[in-house]
Write an enzyme that holds these catalytic residues in place. Sequence first.
Site, PDB file in Angstrom:
ATOM      1  N   THR A 122       2.219 -11.963  -2.044  1.00 24.48           N
ATOM      2  CA  THR A 122       1.117 -12.098  -3.001  1.00 24.48           C
ATOM      3  C   THR A 122       1.588 -12.937  -4.179  1.00 24.48           C
ATOM      4  O   THR A 122       2.496 -12.526  -4.904  1.00 24.48           O
ATOM      5  CB  THR A 122       0.687 -10.709  -3.494  1.00 24.48           C
ATOM      6  OG1 THR A 122       0.366  -9.930  -2.342  1.00 24.48           O
ATOM      7  CG2 THR A 122      -0.517 -10.787  -4.409  1.00 24.48           C
ATOM      8  N   ARG A 152      -2.210  -1.780   4.211  1.00 18.80           N
ATOM      9  CA  ARG A 152      -1.870  -0.684   3.297  1.00 18.80           C
ATOM     10  C   ARG A 152      -0.656   0.041   3.839  1.00 18.80           C
ATOM     11  O   ARG A 152      -0.526   0.202   5.054  1.00 18.80           O
ATOM     12  CB  ARG A 152      -3.026   0.340   3.227  1.00 18.80           C
ATOM     13  CG  ARG A 152      -4.246  -0.163   2.533  1.00 18.80           C
ATOM     14  CD  ARG A 152      -5.425   0.745   2.832  1.00 18.80           C
ATOM     15  NE  ARG A 152      -5.715   0.780   4.282  1.00 18.80           N
ATOM     16  CZ  ARG A 152      -6.601   1.580   4.838  1.00 18.80           C
ATOM     17  NH1 ARG A 152      -7.277   2.431   4.108  1.00 18.80           N
ATOM     18  NH2 ARG A 152      -6.815   1.545   6.146  1.00 18.80           N
ATOM     19  N   LYS A 221      -6.682 -12.647  -2.217  1.00 21.44           N
ATOM     20  CA  LYS A 221      -5.807 -11.477  -2.144  1.00 21.44           C
ATOM     21  C   LYS A 221      -5.815 -10.676  -3.456  1.00 21.44           C
ATOM     22  O   LYS A 221      -6.070  -9.468  -3.467  1.00 21.44           O
ATOM     23  CB  LYS A 221      -4.377 -11.921  -1.803  1.00 21.44           C
ATOM     24  CG  LYS A 221      -3.312 -10.867  -1.969  1.00 21.44           C
ATOM     25  CD  LYS A 221      -3.522  -9.697  -1.018  1.00 21.44           C
ATOM     26  CE  LYS A 221      -2.694  -8.500  -1.412  1.00 21.44           C
ATOM     27  NZ  LYS A 221      -1.482  -8.322  -0.721  1.00 21.44           N
ATOM     28  N   ASN A 225      -7.495  -6.753  -4.343  1.00 21.95           N
ATOM     29  CA  ASN A 225      -6.743  -5.624  -4.886  1.00 21.95           C
ATOM     30  C   ASN A 225      -7.223  -5.249  -6.291  1.00 21.95           C
ATOM     31  O   ASN A 225      -7.308  -4.073  -6.636  1.00 21.95           O
ATOM     32  CB  ASN A 225      -5.242  -5.934  -4.908  1.00 21.95           C
ATOM     33  CG  ASN A 225      -4.604  -5.587  -3.570  1.00 21.95           C
ATOM     34  OD1 ASN A 225      -5.291  -5.171  -2.645  1.00 21.95           O
ATOM     35  ND2 ASN A 225      -3.305  -5.757  -3.468  1.00 21.95           N
ATOM     36  N   LEU A 267     -13.382   5.298  -4.411  1.00 23.32           N
ATOM     37  CA  LEU A 267     -14.018   5.934  -5.571  1.00 23.32           C
ATOM     38  C   LEU A 267     -13.490   7.356  -5.721  1.00 23.32           C
ATOM     39  O   LEU A 267     -14.177   8.211  -6.271  1.00 23.32           O
ATOM     40  CB  LEU A 267     -15.538   5.931  -5.416  1.00 23.32           C
ATOM     41  CG  LEU A 267     -16.226   4.580  -5.636  1.00 23.32           C
ATOM     42  CD1 LEU A 267     -17.730   4.696  -5.410  1.00 23.32           C
ATOM     43  CD2 LEU A 267     -15.954   4.033  -7.047  1.00 23.32           C
ATOM     44  N   GLY A 274      -0.897   3.879  -7.915  1.00 25.58           N
ATOM     45  CA  GLY A 274       0.493   3.463  -8.121  1.00 25.58           C
ATOM     46  C   GLY A 274       0.892   2.560  -6.981  1.00 25.58           C
ATOM     47  O   GLY A 274       0.045   1.937  -6.346  1.00 25.58           O
ATOM     48  N   CYS A 277       1.750  -2.478  -5.109  1.00 24.06           N
ATOM     49  CA  CYS A 277       0.733  -3.547  -5.132  1.00 24.06           C
ATOM     50  C   CYS A 277      -0.210  -3.501  -6.328  1.00 24.06           C
ATOM     51  O   CYS A 277      -0.202  -4.404  -7.161  1.00 24.06           O
ATOM     52  CB  CYS A 277      -0.066  -3.529  -3.837  1.00 24.06           C
ATOM     53  SG  CYS A 277       0.895  -4.112  -2.437  1.00 24.06           S
ATOM     54  N   ARG A 344       7.473   3.818  -5.526  1.00 24.59           N
ATOM     55  CA  ARG A 344       7.389   2.850  -6.623  1.00 24.59           C
ATOM     56  C   ARG A 344       6.150   3.126  -7.479  1.00 24.59           C
ATOM     57  O   ARG A 344       5.071   3.345  -6.968  1.00 24.59           O
ATOM     58  CB  ARG A 344       7.296   1.417  -6.067  1.00 24.59           C
ATOM     59  CG  ARG A 344       8.631   0.888  -5.563  1.00 24.59           C
ATOM     60  CD  ARG A 344       8.462  -0.477  -4.966  1.00 24.59           C
ATOM     61  NE  ARG A 344       7.669  -0.434  -3.745  1.00 24.59           N
ATOM     62  CZ  ARG A 344       7.255  -1.517  -3.082  1.00 24.59           C
ATOM     63  NH1 ARG A 344       7.543  -2.713  -3.545  1.00 24.59           N
ATOM     64  NH2 ARG A 344       6.561  -1.403  -1.971  1.00 24.59           N
TER      65      ARG A 344
END
Length: 448
Positions: A122, A152, A221, A225, A267, A274, A277, A344
């Site tokens: 990305t 994902r 991309k 996100n 939603l 977190g 990404c 992360r």
Amino acid sequence: MEKITVIGAGYVGLTSAVLLANCGYRVTLLEINKQRLDSVKSGRSFFYEHGVDELLQSALNTKKLTPTDSAAHAFRSADIVFSCVGTPDNPDGSSNLSYVFGVAKEAIKYAKDGLVFVQKSTVPVGTGKKIEKLFKANSRKFTYVSNPEFLREGTAIQDSLFFDRVVAGSSNKPAATRVLDIYKTLDEKCLELAKIVKVDANIKNGGSYIQTDLNSAELIKVTANAFLALKISFANSIAKLADHAGANVNDVMDAVGADKRIGREFLNAGRGYGGGCFPKDVSGLISSAAEYSVDMPIMTAATEVNDSMPGYIANRAQEILGTLQDKKIAVLGLSFKAGTSDARKSPGVKMANLLSKAGAVVSAYDPHANGEAKEDLRDNIRVCQSALEAADGADAIFITTAWPEFREMDMHQLKSVMSGILIYDADNALDRSEVEKEGLRFVGVGIQ
Ligand code: UDX
């Protein structure tokens, strides 16, 4: 069939490499971290991801996959290179592109002319054009294609096999078409591969192939996100209002999401997003827009809402418990979401540290992320080997990741080891009635 080289055995690189090798391509996988490389060579990925090890072992057995740490070998043998290296965030939120440019420079050094250089990492919009210029300045005849990844963690193989769309953008249309053709081969093989990894093949829906210009592909991309992050922060804003007004955010979002224009996915209110990404893609978008003198207040607001969630939840717990000082609290869930060992920027880790800083005595547990989370946890947080061990003597339990193991916990047994009764469902994961029928107190995010 084209010879493919994948650069980087991270989540995206290893997943792509094992899938392509199982489609029949000869794939060379370059990984310079010795520990990761040794792990890959032995047939085990260094992270937990459903199906990857099975595909890795099958690719090694058929000798279609060659892991190596030799850049010269990896680039020289390639017709097409997929660059899948990390783009971590700099302290100012911008993307650190040193690995991305490092790969481009190695291609310049070693690859043969005619190479198709595919960027899966990305990167901010405009990066591809800069790399194209670099190739030209070094008189290399490479074509550059942006092919952003949408998988994902936790469902990486499934997302790759049953994709919604594949995007390829390039100034060179035939090169983009060649890349899309590789995905068509993957699509043809997908039912066969689904069997190896035991994923449900019934969800096959026929994803679309989208070809665009280079800058648009790059922007697709981060836009995707950023929009998903926006949905989550929106849901969390409504959850705060629901808490104060006495409404149930799940009921609200079920009805709002039933509108096809909106959709129910992403939603789900909770402790915020977190992972590797969303946080960096959002800050990367803000900073890349700033380079073009464009403000992104909408994304700044999304970040602020997200950052506020762990503190908001801790404050509410404090109101309920009277004080957090010396309270024994179990935090269950340290990965940034269920289905991965990745910790992360994990909201569970943030919550544990925040509660500990507020004076609580915190014990924590995760089925797969204990090891990864440990270094980010405060020293006085006890990392446990089971949920029950963490819950032993607890005044309150926080569910911070929706692992099935927590959803299916025996509430009777849990209550028998606790000294208090509060179950704070910070990822809105539990069945409230299961909790309450044991006389435990249930609190969710946007659900009182
Ligand atoms: C994301 C994108 O979904 C994927 O397309 C892209 O390629 C990489 O980034 P990933 O980071 O693996 O994937 O996780 P995702 O499932 O999107 O969840 C991100 C975070 O949002 C998690 O912390 C999750 O718990 C949180 N989340 C997700 C919510 O809080 N609410 C939701 O409704 C959905």
